[in-house]
Each structure stands twice: as structure tokens, then as C-alpha cells.
Design a protein around this motif. Sequence first.
Motif: not given
Length: 233
Positions: A73-81, A92-95, A120-127
Motif C-alpha cells: 500500500e505504500q511504495t510510490p507509483i508514478i505513471f509514465v504514459t 484509485e491506486v494512490d498514484a 523519506g517519510n516512509n523510512l522506518g514505516r514498513s518492513v
Amino acid sequence: MLIVDDEPREAERLSELIRRYGTARHEEFQVTWIKSAMDLLSDKSHYDLFLLDIDLPGIDGMEAARLLRTYDEQTPIIFVTNLARFAVKGYEVDALGFIVKPATYGSLSMNLDRALRAIGNNLGRSVMVSTEDGTRVVKFSSIVYAEVNGHRLRYHLDGGEMLETRGSLGQLREELANAPIVSVSKSCIANMDKVVLIRNDSLQMSSGEQLHISRTRKREVTEAVTDYLGGRR
């Protein structure tokens, strides 16, 4: 970061822009390229950012993103299209953003700036937890506590779920370096966000379980949790 694009020239263009961006900011990025959504969904490696084309053969990028979000749910997604009309569906997918082909340095820079802030904000916030079904991204906010027995590391999650894998508390502490954790004993660390009561020699957790505080750590744990909860409120 991972580029998913079935067009080699577009992927190379994007890679070159990323190298230029890294040079300008004195950063070095490891970039991997794959050609299809199926490759993305079968890849068990960990990436900090996905640069995902939508117009892919077979499963398109939007559907791949939906499937990806079921376990990450956390890793950033950028659409290149070149399918800019799908921009609204990206929410809908939190792009995190969209780059319209052909990618330009300006559009890439703006989106990567935003992505690096999010990372940077996600560091230490998921494993990343390796299970029999594959690698699972576990949000720190769902971890109540973790304990080790021999070489087996057990994650106790909200709702009573438990995940077990090989590992050590030392490795986990490094992964959660920026998260509010406290070591209640040699074999157990607790998420301070999940502490509901500090007892004389134990912490009562949101799951209802009580974690015994080792005698030598009692003062340290009590002060850490009290300071954290006091500051949080």
C-alpha cells in the motif's frame, strides 16, 4: 527504482533522465527495467519507487497497480504514459503522479522530488517480510510487537495475525530506525503507538497482550514510553 515499460527506447530515455536528475542532486539511483506487468507482479525484489507505463501488453499498468496495492500500500507509483485520460483513475491506486510521454526533464524532476519526499517519510514505516506466499510489505502501523526465538522472528499484527520468518531483532531495529519502538527485553520490541497501559513490570498492548519488561530495562522503557505518549498527545 523500477521502470515498467514495453518500449525499450522509452525506458532508455527515462533512465537517462533519471541519471541526469541524480547528477544534478549528487545522488546515485539504482534503476531496473522490466517489460510487462506480469514481470512486475512476479518480481519479489523490493523497490523504493515504481515508474509504471499504463499501455502494457496483457495486464495493463492500471490493473497491475491495483493488484500491487493488495500487498503493497505504500511504495510510490508514478505513471509514465501517453494515456493521460487515465489520470483521474490513478487516484484509485494512490498514484503519486503522472508523466506524459515523451518524458521531459522538467516533468520527471517535479515528480521525483515529490517521490523522494514520500520515500523519506516512509523510512522506518514498513518492513519486508518473506513468507511462504512471497514477500509481503507490512506497514509499521499494523505491528503490535515483534519477538525472536532462536533464528525465527515473529511479527504480531493487529487483529491477532502473526507472521513468522527468519531474522533477528537487530536487523529489524535497523529497518525501523526512525519508528517509535522500544526494546522491552532482549527478545522483544514493542510499537509504542500500540501501548495502552504502563504497568509496574509490563506494557499492556492494544491487542490485550501484556509484554513483560526485563528488570534491567524497566526505567528505560517506562521513561521512553511515557515521553513518547506524552509528546504524541
